[in-house]
Design a protein around this motif. Structure first.
Motif, PDB file in Angstrom:
ATOM      1  N   ALA A 115       9.698   1.419   4.685  1.00  0.00           N
ATOM      2  CA  ALA A 115      10.794   0.918   3.846  1.00  0.00           C
ATOM      3  C   ALA A 115      11.037  -0.558   4.102  1.00  0.00           C
ATOM      4  O   ALA A 115      11.368  -1.317   3.184  1.00  0.00           O
ATOM      5  N   ALA A 116      10.867  -1.011   5.355  1.00  0.00           N
ATOM      6  CA  ALA A 116      11.061  -2.419   5.689  1.00  0.00           C
ATOM      7  C   ALA A 116      10.016  -3.289   4.999  1.00  0.00           C
ATOM      8  O   ALA A 116      10.317  -4.386   4.511  1.00  0.00           O
ATOM      9  N   THR A 117       8.773  -2.805   4.948  1.00  0.00           N
ATOM     10  CA  THR A 117       7.714  -3.559   4.284  1.00  0.00           C
ATOM     11  C   THR A 117       7.975  -3.661   2.788  1.00  0.00           C
ATOM     12  O   THR A 117       7.820  -4.740   2.190  1.00  0.00           O
ATOM     13  N   VAL A 118       8.382  -2.557   2.182  1.00  0.00           N
ATOM     14  CA  VAL A 118       8.687  -2.564   0.750  1.00  0.00           C
ATOM     15  C   VAL A 118       9.853  -3.499   0.456  1.00  0.00           C
ATOM     16  O   VAL A 118       9.821  -4.276  -0.506  1.00  0.00           O
ATOM     17  N   ALA A 119      10.889  -3.458   1.300  1.00  0.00           N
ATOM     18  CA  ALA A 119      12.053  -4.320   1.090  1.00  0.00           C
ATOM     19  C   ALA A 119      11.683  -5.785   1.251  1.00  0.00           C
ATOM     20  O   ALA A 119      12.165  -6.650   0.512  1.00  0.00           O
ATOM     21  N   GLY A 120      10.806  -6.084   2.204  1.00  0.00           N
ATOM     22  CA  GLY A 120      10.402  -7.463   2.426  1.00  0.00           C
ATOM     23  C   GLY A 120       9.593  -8.037   1.288  1.00  0.00           C
ATOM     24  O   GLY A 120       9.567  -9.250   1.092  1.00  0.00           O
ATOM     25  N   ALA A 121       8.906  -7.179   0.533  1.00  0.00           N
ATOM     26  CA  ALA A 121       8.096  -7.627  -0.598  1.00  0.00           C
ATOM     27  C   ALA A 121       8.873  -7.634  -1.906  1.00  0.00           C
ATOM     28  O   ALA A 121       8.330  -8.012  -2.938  1.00  0.00           O
ATOM     29  N   ASN A 122      10.140  -7.231  -1.860  1.00  0.00           N
ATOM     30  CA  ASN A 122      10.962  -7.194  -3.072  1.00  0.00           C
ATOM     31  C   ASN A 122      11.559  -8.574  -3.321  1.00  0.00           C
ATOM     32  O   ASN A 122      12.676  -8.885  -2.911  1.00  0.00           O
ATOM     33  N   VAL A 123      10.808  -9.430  -3.988  1.00  0.00           N
ATOM     34  CA  VAL A 123      11.208 -10.833  -4.138  1.00  0.00           C
ATOM     35  C   VAL A 123      11.312 -11.277  -5.590  1.00  0.00           C
ATOM     36  O   VAL A 123      11.636 -12.445  -5.855  1.00  0.00           O
ATOM     37  N   THR A 124      11.053 -10.395  -6.541  1.00  0.00           N
ATOM     38  CA  THR A 124      11.084 -10.786  -7.947  1.00  0.00           C
ATOM     39  C   THR A 124      12.429 -11.410  -8.317  1.00  0.00           C
ATOM     40  O   THR A 124      13.484 -10.832  -8.058  1.00  0.00           O
ATOM     41  N   GLY A 125      12.372 -12.601  -8.891  1.00  0.00           N
ATOM     42  CA  GLY A 125      13.577 -13.283  -9.331  1.00  0.00           C
ATOM     43  C   GLY A 125      14.254 -14.139  -8.282  1.00  0.00           C
ATOM     44  O   GLY A 125      15.244 -14.810  -8.588  1.00  0.00           O
ATOM     45  N   THR A 126      13.749 -14.175  -7.059  1.00  0.00           N
ATOM     46  CA  THR A 126      14.370 -14.980  -6.010  1.00  0.00           C
ATOM     47  C   THR A 126      13.708 -16.349  -5.916  1.00  0.00           C
ATOM     48  O   THR A 126      12.518 -16.508  -6.198  1.00  0.00           O
ATOM     49  N   GLN A 127      14.503 -17.331  -5.508  1.00  0.00           N
ATOM     50  CA  GLN A 127      14.017 -18.703  -5.359  1.00  0.00           C
ATOM     51  C   GLN A 127      13.030 -18.798  -4.205  1.00  0.00           C
ATOM     52  O   GLN A 127      13.194 -18.155  -3.169  1.00  0.00           O
ATOM     53  N   LEU A 128      11.989 -19.614  -4.387  1.00  0.00           N
ATOM     54  CA  LEU A 128      11.017 -19.820  -3.322  1.00  0.00           C
ATOM     55  C   LEU A 128      11.674 -20.486  -2.113  1.00  0.00           C
ATOM     56  O   LEU A 128      12.641 -21.240  -2.269  1.00  0.00           O
ATOM     57  N   LEU A 186       0.824  -1.202   0.000  1.00  0.00           N
ATOM     58  CA  LEU A 186       0.000   0.000   0.000  1.00  0.00           C
ATOM     59  C   LEU A 186       0.859   1.253   0.000  1.00  0.00           C
ATOM     60  O   LEU A 186       2.021   1.232   0.426  1.00  0.00           O
ATOM     61  N   ALA A 187       0.280   2.325  -0.485  1.00  0.00           N
ATOM     62  CA  ALA A 187       0.981   3.607  -0.468  1.00  0.00           C
ATOM     63  C   ALA A 187       1.289   4.004   0.968  1.00  0.00           C
ATOM     64  O   ALA A 187       0.452   3.860   1.859  1.00  0.00           O
ATOM     65  N   GLY A 188       2.482   4.478   1.192  1.00  0.00           N
ATOM     66  CA  GLY A 188       2.884   4.886   2.533  1.00  0.00           C
ATOM     67  C   GLY A 188       3.452   3.770   3.376  1.00  0.00           C
ATOM     68  O   GLY A 188       3.741   3.975   4.562  1.00  0.00           O
ATOM     69  N   ALA A 189       3.612   2.576   2.795  1.00  0.00           N
ATOM     70  CA  ALA A 189       4.195   1.456   3.536  1.00  0.00           C
ATOM     71  C   ALA A 189       5.637   1.782   3.915  1.00  0.00           C
ATOM     72  O   ALA A 189       6.338   2.523   3.208  1.00  0.00           O
TER      73      ALA A 189
END
Length: 305
Positions: free
Chosen positions: A181-194, A176-179
């Motif tokens: 920095a830790a929340t945004v970083a935690g959701a940055n998973v594109t390209g990573t192995q499950l 969501l808007a205003g999340a």
């Protein structure tokens, strides 16, 4: 869809003294209801009363109503986010067998696959301070396996296999808007192995037969993997060795088979299973580690009539 040539209906290829080949392919499309989604989903009505929502969802929303309301999320919006989990998969394989005079029979089986998963259930915090399930997971899996066999003589069969599995997120779950920095970083998973998906696995073994006796040693290797999506908890790879002894004895009216299996011969210590999520953040506490089985000896006697 499966395509197999006419050789598939013949005797096992490993026993045929000539070159043979089998080609196999498959395509699948699946839709899986999210747990509890199909039980009592309300109609898409903006004026729906909260009492029509399944009890668990209703209670969850009411317990956290202030946090959801602060971000403009209604109970109906929360429920309408539930979708069917879908997947599409394609695989293809080949088996090639050839006999060489004086060297025995060789067999090679390469297999490849690719699959796409959409709307997977993901438990995370999009920026409201609460972690909850949402159907926003998108991932792509692809890989290959190579299996080889060599039968130099009738009483000896040697086999080896190696697999490569890549299973990655293809997009970040929305925040969501205003999340923070830790929340945004935690959701940055594109390209990573499950989580809990090793890229490499392998096995090497064989079976030696002498009369009514058979001896089968097998070494298995599992590569390293990550416990969480943010890659803060690393799990090393491990290897185990299993032994199996079998004796068969023919009786007048039956066949007696006795076997002794020693699993994890060297008593390797490793994490064998994790009860974790498809999207596993390090802040979640719902993941449990289970140690791999220690050395075990199992005997069995069976009689076949």
């Amino acid at each position: 869809m499966t395509i197999v040539n006419s050789a598939a209906n013949k005797a096992p290829l490993i026993n045929q003294p000539r070159t043979n080949m089998i080609v196999d392919a498959g395509l699948a499309r699946l839709a899986t209801p999210t747990p509890s989604a199909a039980a009592a989903r309300p109609p898409a009505n903006p004026a729906i009363d909260a009492s029509a929502i399944q009890l668990a969802r209703r209670v969850f929303y009411q317990m956290n109503a202030a946090a959801f309301a602060a971000k403009g999320i209604t109970a109906n919006q929360l429920w309408q986010q539930i979708k069917l989990e879908t997947s599409a998969a394609l695989d293809a394989g080949l088996r090639w067998t050839h006999e060489v005079s004086g060297l025995g029979v060789f067999s090679i089986e390469p297999t490849g696959y690719v699959s796409r998963n959409d709307d997977k259930g993901v438990t995370y915090d999009p920026g409201i301070g609460i972690q909850y399930a949402q159907n926003v997971g998108q991932s792509l899996a692809y890989g290959a396996q190579l299996l080889g066999r060599w039968k130099p003589i009738d009483t000896l069969d040697i086999f080896a296999s190696m697999s490569y599995d890549r299973n990655v997120f293809v997009s970040n779950p929305p925040v969501l808007a205003g999340a923070s920095a830790a929340t945004v970083a935690g959701a940055n998973v594109t390209g990573t192995q499950l989580p809990n998906v090793p890229e490499w696995t392998a096995a090497l073994g064989g079976t030696w037969r002498y009369g009514d006796f058979a001896f089968t040693p097998v070494a298995n290797f599992t590569g390293s993997r990550w416990r969480d999506t943010t890659r803060t908890q690393y799990l090393s790879g491990y290897a185990t060795v299993d032994l199996n002894f079998t004796y068969q004895f023919k009786l007048p009216a039956a066949k007696l088979e006795a076997s002794l299996t020693i699993s994890n011969l060297f008593n390797a210590q490793y994490i064998g299973f994790m009860n974790n999520s498809y999207f596993q953040q390090s802040t979640l506490t719902n993941a449990f580690y289970y140690p791999g089985a220690p050395r075990a000896v199992v005997g069995k006697i069976a009689m076949k009539f």
